[in-house]
Design an enzyme around this catalytic site. Structure first.
Site, short mmCIF file in Angstrom:
data_model
loop_
_atom_site.label_atom_id
_atom_site.label_comp_id
_atom_site.label_asym_id
_atom_site.label_seq_id
_atom_site.Cartn_x
_atom_site.Cartn_y
_atom_site.Cartn_z
N ASP A 66 -68.50 -15.73 8.93
CA ASP A 66 -68.16 -14.83 10.78
C ASP A 66 -67.16 -16.32 11.02
O ASP A 66 -66.89 -16.96 10.88
CB ASP A 66 -69.05 -15.19 11.42
CG ASP A 66 -68.30 -14.61 12.98
OD1 ASP A 66 -67.54 -13.79 12.85
OD2 ASP A 66 -68.73 -15.45 13.93
N GLU A 113 -64.84 -12.67 6.58
CA GLU A 113 -64.08 -12.43 7.55
C GLU A 113 -63.45 -13.30 7.86
O GLU A 113 -63.03 -14.22 8.74
CB GLU A 113 -65.35 -12.35 8.92
CG GLU A 113 -64.55 -11.39 9.80
CD GLU A 113 -64.40 -11.98 11.45
OE1 GLU A 113 -64.66 -11.40 12.26
OE2 GLU A 113 -65.79 -12.83 11.86
#
Length: 635
Positions: free
Chosen positions: A315, A368
């Site tokens: 993330d 990401e």
């Protein structure tokens, strides 16, 4: 009451590795470990608190009294406190009471390495172990093929708490219930993988799991750790891979968490310009500190090792990489070379990926990352960060922008839908339509589609058809596959009652078939990261808003032709160039009646003529359905 006994799981070599940031299995040493010494069962505790003056284990076994079970500090300047407490076993609830050398500050902390945590809002750790007997040997043996970059990779992103709820009892489904309901659903829908939004323990529901406090514990909201293993096991037994959202970018300031752990900035960077995240009001890890690097890499390895995860979606990588991320001038300082890259993060991510792929060459790490930072998914030996894949955020933004326009205006924006192919092979891209695109007033994916109800569903089918024939792997957020009307709400279940209505039921069937055609068509995935796998036929027909292209696999016989019509006008006798003679047969059509379409299909075989078109020697005349995508195969 039994006193703390001197005992250690650490060898001198362990300590050297830990201090140098090269110990990647710290979960085998730190935390609480049930063991037997001189015939007496108890628990060994070990915690890193280098600035502590004293560390006690407090818990339900000593009435939470400080000093009853004081740990011993190691003599080697590692900052590790440890000891064995007899007669403390599985299920015991505990924390560490730490008295700091920094102004005698006292903190009461959950165990950073705890294998189980209390159910929020309670915040203590739980002594835990299980002897789960895995039954996924068949999957583990073949997953190197299923996780390969030339394999079909269709990912269903899910938030466990809001996928489906037990309405009668107004509660989450448990890991055990999900091992039945979710697994059956994914198999029916033909997904190859599922991605769980963070399942590590977190205190605050509205964070969706992205503010972690229990890095080594599956959240107790849905059951016990061994029950989460059951869910993973069942997925594997049904040939479905599991990707875990992993958050090494920041952590919350909750009193029981990692912040000011021993009264000092132990895990977080001491400089607020590097150690505090203004967007999320959270703390940022000190990536330059060896012991912190070992903690994070050990955590990544933990989920791959003990929980058989098949991949980690990392993330907020962009927020980690750049010193000026979400900061104004004066709120950040350049690196030693005058740039805005966080050099500690660059070396940390490389080290992480090297260790992950060395230990588990059959998994994937997925970044990401939303910027143009180079070589995110290229090997470290080639100067890359070493990730297996990277989210293609540019494709997502341009595509949703294009599909949000009424079809009458699309001819003026043809470049929006074709531009992604200009850079599609610079990284190993995953195409994401994730949870971030259906919150905060953005509307659901269906809600973004223009036109009347029929056109909105046709646009939705076309969008996903275009996505699944575009180079790269695929990820979509739950609910999109049946046309969820509402934005995602983490407190509510998806609107499964919509499946009583034909448009939604038809869309669900469409998506199941779309996944099936994707998985069964090698040309759509074998060269998904290579320009050898894609060839334009035409991207220049702005007036009709039509694009056409060839997808190629390892064998030319498997090549397919894809044509997208982005307007609600049926186009008869639409001519496109062809690379060779022969015939075409339609193998997929989003406008089929069983999907809620108008039924404009090419039912007969189409003869390719020796008539030059689109710069090719041959051509064929097709019928293009309104707001439809059609896939043809050579015969």
């Amino acid at each position: 009451m039994a006193q703390v006994q001197a005992f250690s799981l650490f060898s001198d070599f362990d300590i050297d590795l830990f201090k140098s940031g090269k110990h990647y299995r710290l979960y085998e040493k730190f935390g609480s470990h049930i063991t037997t010494i001189d015939g007496v069962e108890g628990t060994y505790f070990a915690v890193w608190a280098p600035s502590a003056k004293a560390v006690s284990v407090i818990g339900d076994f000593n009435f939470w009294i400080e000093g009853e079970h004081q740990l011993n500090v190691r003599w080697d300047e590692s900052g590790i406190w440890e000891g064995f407490i007899p007669n403390v076993g599985k299920g015991a609830v505990y924390k560490y009471k730490i008295q700091s050398s920094n102004n005698d500050i006292k903190t009461e902390k959950a165990d950073p390495y705890a294998r189980r945590c209390e159910h929020p809002p309670k915040t203590a750790s739980v002594v835990w172990e299980d002897s789960y007997a895995w039954k996924d040997a068949k999957w583990m043996k073949k997953r190197v093929k299923n996780n390969a970059i030339d394999a079909p990779y269709s990912v269903y992103e899910i938030h466990l708490g809001s996928w489906k709820k037990n309405v009668e009892e107004n509660r989450f489904l448990s890991y055990v219930e999900l091992a039945d309901d979710l697994v059956k659903y994914l198999k029916k829908m033909n997904f190859t993988h599922v991605e769980f939004m963070p399942i590590m323990e977190y205190p605050y529901d509205p964070s969706w799991g992205y503010q972690l406090t229990g890095y080594f514990a599956p959240t107790s909201r849905f059951g016990f750790p061994d029950e989460f293993k059951l869910l993973v096991d069942k997925l594997h037994q049904n040939d479905i891979g599991i990707i875990l959202d992993w958050v090494p970018s920041h952590f919350p300031e909750d009193a029981h968490g990692l912040g000011l752990f021993d009264g000092t900035h132990l895990y977080e960077h001491p400089d607020r310009k590097k150690g505090y995240h203004p967007d999320w009001k959270s703390l940022i890890f000190n990536y330059g500190r060896n012991e912190v690097r070992s903690f994070l890499i050990s955590n990544a390895i933990f989920w791959l090792d003990l929980y058989h995860a098949d991949g980690l979606r990392v993330d907020a990588v962009a927020s980690m990489l750049f010193l000026d991320y979400s900061r104004e001038e004066g709120e950040w300082e350049p690196n030693e070379f005058g740039g805005n890259e966080n050099l500690d993060v660059v070396s940390f991510l490389k080290e992480l990926n090297i260790e992950v792929y060395k230990s588990f060459p059959d998994v994937q790490t997925i970044a990401e990352e939303s910027t143009a930072f180079p070589k995110v998914s290229k090997p470290t030996f080639d100067g890359g960060l070493g990730f297996g894949m990277k989210w293609m955020m540019g494709w997502m933004h341009d595509t949703l922008e294009y599909f949000g326009k009424d079809s009458i205006y699309r001819k003026h924006h043809q470049n929006d839908i074709t531009f992604s192919l200009a850079y599609a092979f610079t990284e190993n891209f995953m195409l994401p339509l994730s949870h971030d695109e259906v919150v905060y007033g953005k509307k659901s994916i269906l809600g973004r589609m223009p036109g009347d109800e029929w056109q909105r569903f046709a646009n939705l089918r076309l969008l996903y058809g275009y996505m699944f024939t575009h180079p790269g792997t695929k990820l979509l957020f739950m609910g999109g596959e049946f046309g969820q009307y509402d934005e995602w709400d983490f407190e509510s279940s998806l609107n499964w009652d919509l499946l009583e209505f034909e448009p939604h039921k038809n869309t669900l069937n469409y998506f199941s078939d779309l996944n099936k055609i994707y998985k069964n068509t090698p040309a759509l995935f074998e060269k998904g990261f290579s320009n050898e796998g894609f060839e334009w036929i035409s991207y220049e027909d702005n007036e009709n808003s039509v694009i056409s292209y060839i997808r190629k696999g390892y064998k030319a016989i498997n090549d397919v032709i894809v044509v997208c019509n982005f307007t609600p006008t049926t186009l008869d006798n639409y001519k496109i160039g062809m690379p060779k003679k022969g015939k075409l047969t339609e193998i997929f059509n989003s406008d089929a009646k069983e999907y809620g379409g108008s039924g404009v299909v090419n039912s007969d075989k189409i003869t390719i003529k020796k008539e030059a078109w689109n710069g090719k020697k041959f051509s064929a005349s097709l019928t293009l359905p309104p707001l439809g995508i059609v896939i043809f195969k050579f015969i």
